[in-house]
Write a protein that holds these residues in place. Structure first.
Motif, mmCIF file in Angstrom:
data_model
loop_
_atom_site.group_PDB
_atom_site.id
_atom_site.type_symbol
_atom_site.label_atom_id
_atom_site.label_comp_id
_atom_site.label_asym_id
_atom_site.label_seq_id
_atom_site.Cartn_x
_atom_site.Cartn_y
_atom_site.Cartn_z
ATOM 1 N N VAL A 73 0.739 -1.128 -0.156
ATOM 2 C CA VAL A 73 -0.151 -0.021 0.061
ATOM 3 C C VAL A 73 0.929 1.084 -0.055
ATOM 4 C CG1 VAL A 73 -0.089 0.016 2.577
ATOM 5 C CG2 VAL A 73 -2.082 0.976 1.205
ATOM 6 N N ALA A 74 0.355 2.346 -0.605
ATOM 7 C CA ALA A 74 1.108 3.622 -0.847
ATOM 8 C C ALA A 74 0.412 4.624 -0.046
ATOM 9 C CB ALA A 74 1.422 3.831 -2.035
ATOM 10 N N PHE A 75 0.925 5.289 1.102
ATOM 11 C CA PHE A 75 0.690 6.207 1.812
ATOM 12 C C PHE A 75 1.372 7.715 1.285
ATOM 13 C CE2 PHE A 75 -0.111 2.966 4.841
ATOM 14 C CZ PHE A 75 -1.634 3.542 5.312
ATOM 15 N N THR A 76 0.547 8.594 1.063
ATOM 16 C CA THR A 76 0.778 10.073 0.784
ATOM 17 C C THR A 76 0.479 11.005 1.658
ATOM 18 O OG1 THR A 76 0.321 9.446 -1.631
ATOM 19 C CG2 THR A 76 0.764 11.778 -1.258
ATOM 20 N N SER A 95 9.526 11.274 11.507
ATOM 21 C CA SER A 95 10.356 10.569 12.721
ATOM 22 C C SER A 95 9.156 9.330 13.334
ATOM 23 C CB SER A 95 10.751 11.334 13.827
ATOM 24 O OG SER A 95 9.631 11.968 14.500
ATOM 25 N N GLY A 96 9.913 8.363 13.918
ATOM 26 C CA GLY A 96 9.186 7.165 14.541
ATOM 27 C C GLY A 96 9.298 5.970 14.081
ATOM 28 N N VAL A 97 8.251 5.095 13.740
ATOM 29 C CA VAL A 97 8.326 3.896 13.078
ATOM 30 C C VAL A 97 7.367 3.634 12.067
ATOM 31 C CG1 VAL A 97 9.344 2.722 15.159
ATOM 32 C CG2 VAL A 97 6.781 2.778 14.707
ATOM 33 N N THR A 98 7.408 2.669 11.242
ATOM 34 C CA THR A 98 6.341 2.423 10.450
ATOM 35 C C THR A 98 5.541 1.168 10.596
ATOM 36 O OG1 THR A 98 7.846 0.877 8.971
ATOM 37 C CG2 THR A 98 7.947 3.324 8.394
ATOM 38 N N PRO A 99 4.380 0.998 9.969
ATOM 39 C CA PRO A 99 3.811 -0.208 10.352
ATOM 40 C C PRO A 99 4.589 -1.365 9.863
ATOM 41 C CG PRO A 99 2.232 1.159 9.153
ATOM 42 C CD PRO A 99 3.822 1.903 9.244
ATOM 43 N N MET A 163 5.835 10.034 -0.245
ATOM 44 C CA MET A 163 5.051 8.939 -0.346
ATOM 45 C C MET A 163 5.668 7.821 0.305
ATOM 46 S SD MET A 163 3.724 6.803 -3.819
ATOM 47 C CE MET A 163 2.484 8.311 -4.084
ATOM 48 N N LEU A 164 4.874 7.183 1.035
ATOM 49 C CA LEU A 164 5.649 6.009 2.149
ATOM 50 C C LEU A 164 4.742 4.995 1.487
ATOM 51 C CD1 LEU A 164 7.183 4.937 4.356
ATOM 52 C CD2 LEU A 164 5.073 5.346 5.797
ATOM 53 N N ARG A 165 5.951 3.843 0.576
ATOM 54 C CA ARG A 165 5.273 2.574 0.099
ATOM 55 C C ARG A 165 5.776 1.554 1.199
ATOM 56 N NH1 ARG A 165 7.428 5.430 -4.265
ATOM 57 N NH2 ARG A 165 5.735 6.162 -5.947
ATOM 58 N N LEU A 166 4.639 0.710 1.572
ATOM 59 C CA LEU A 166 4.986 -0.495 2.400
ATOM 60 C C LEU A 166 4.553 -1.749 1.593
ATOM 61 C CD1 LEU A 166 2.861 0.643 5.238
ATOM 62 C CD2 LEU A 166 5.172 0.937 5.110
ATOM 63 N N TYR A 167 5.646 -2.449 1.473
ATOM 64 C CA TYR A 167 5.483 -3.563 0.445
ATOM 65 C C TYR A 167 5.318 -4.889 1.436
ATOM 66 C CZ TYR A 167 6.982 -0.737 -3.180
ATOM 67 O OH TYR A 167 7.336 0.221 -4.171
ATOM 68 N N ASP A 168 4.593 -5.836 1.175
ATOM 69 C CA ASP A 168 4.497 -6.977 2.128
ATOM 70 C C ASP A 168 3.906 -6.557 3.164
ATOM 71 O OD1 ASP A 168 3.792 -9.753 2.385
ATOM 72 O OD2 ASP A 168 6.146 -10.190 2.495
ATOM 73 N N THR A 169 2.734 -5.951 3.505
ATOM 74 C CA THR A 169 2.243 -5.566 4.823
ATOM 75 C C THR A 169 0.841 -6.058 5.259
ATOM 76 O OG1 THR A 169 2.080 -3.546 6.169
ATOM 77 C CG2 THR A 169 1.861 -3.276 3.649
ATOM 78 N N PRO A 170 0.468 -6.294 6.124
ATOM 79 C CA PRO A 170 -0.976 -6.320 6.598
ATOM 80 C C PRO A 170 -1.656 -5.362 6.411
ATOM 81 C CG PRO A 170 0.347 -6.320 8.605
ATOM 82 C CD PRO A 170 1.315 -6.208 7.617
ATOM 83 N N VAL A 171 -1.264 -4.072 6.407
ATOM 84 C CA VAL A 171 -1.832 -2.702 6.222
ATOM 85 C C VAL A 171 -2.762 -2.868 5.031
ATOM 86 C CG1 VAL A 171 -1.708 -0.215 6.184
ATOM 87 C CG2 VAL A 171 -0.320 -1.403 7.722
ATOM 88 N N ARG A 179 -3.391 2.971 15.935
ATOM 89 C CA ARG A 179 -2.991 1.625 16.524
ATOM 90 C C ARG A 179 -2.692 0.527 15.639
ATOM 91 N NH1 ARG A 179 -6.702 -0.333 21.439
ATOM 92 N NH2 ARG A 179 -5.557 1.559 22.355
ATOM 93 N N ASP A 180 -3.605 0.491 14.358
ATOM 94 C CA ASP A 180 -3.485 -0.739 13.741
ATOM 95 C C ASP A 180 -2.313 -0.596 12.732
ATOM 96 O OD1 ASP A 180 -5.991 -1.811 14.358
ATOM 97 O OD2 ASP A 180 -6.953 -0.804 12.869
ATOM 98 N N ALA A 181 -2.109 0.665 12.427
ATOM 99 C CA ALA A 181 -0.726 1.128 11.627
ATOM 100 C C ALA A 181 0.021 2.234 12.023
ATOM 101 C CB ALA A 181 -1.168 1.336 9.989
ATOM 102 N N PRO A 182 0.915 1.999 12.777
ATOM 103 C CA PRO A 182 1.671 3.259 13.354
ATOM 104 C C PRO A 182 2.279 3.990 12.464
ATOM 105 C CG PRO A 182 2.714 1.096 14.054
ATOM 106 C CD PRO A 182 1.478 0.755 13.261
#
Length: 192
Positions: A73-76, A95-99, A163-171, A179-182
């Protein structure tokens, strides 16, 4: 004759409103099926057969190749956590963490979707090259001038998008909250 004139006027008005609404949604986007967590927005259904017609038209108009649901999924983000537009003349900290994800990328684009030109030809970071703190969190500084650590140059452009792209993620479609996706925070810390 009057009935024909009223009918033609109604058809013309309906055509103008329909084309105008379609143009607005394809240029500015639509919130149908959008997932918003803080300043980050994703459209998890974009890479599926369930995509809404307006998002499909936007994809065709922009020539995008969306990430399929099975891939990620891609977040913008176009604003910081306080809803201030991301400005390339300011220092911004992500800053922080990603899902949870097997791999992720964070990329800087201008508001037309093009990579931001800079002398270093540095356009983003990946989860494998980012320098992290001992607790696994990270801090990326986005600024026009060189900064220590994880730094992305903006070239001094006025507005940009991340753009933050998350690959192979449960999001995905079922995700609803932080809480589901920090998601990482975005803070503007100063402008030059």
């Amino acid at each position: 004759m009057r009935l024909i004139l009223i009918t033609l006027t109604a058809l013309l008005l309906a055509t103008v409103v329909g084309l105008g609404a379609t143009w607005m949604t394809t240029t500015r986007g639509t919130e149908i099926g959008a997932l918003t967590i803080g300043p980050w927005t994703a459209r998890p259904r974009t890479g599926t057969a369930d995509v809404d017609p307006y998002s499909r038209a936007t994809i065709v108009r922009n020539g995008e190749l969306p990430i399929g649901t099975g891939d990620g999924v891609a977040f913008t983000a176009i604003t910081d956590d306080k809803k201030k537009a991301l400005d390339g003349r300011c220092d911004v900290i992500v800053s922080g963490v990603t899902p949870p994800a097997r791999f992720w990328t964070l990329t800087l684009y201008d508001r037309k979707g093009h990579l931001v030109a800079n002398s270093l030809q540095r356009y983003g970071f990946t989860s494998q090259e980012i320098v992290r703190q001992s607790d696994g969190s990270f801090e990326i500084r986005i600024a026009s001038r060189s900064r220590a650590g994880n730094w992305l140059p903006t070239g001094g452009i006025e507005r940009y998008a991340l753009m933050l792209r998350l690959y192979d993620t449960p999001v995905g479609v079922a995700t609803r909250t932080q809480r589901d996706a920090p998601m990482p925070s975005i803070s503007t810390v100063g402008c030059s």
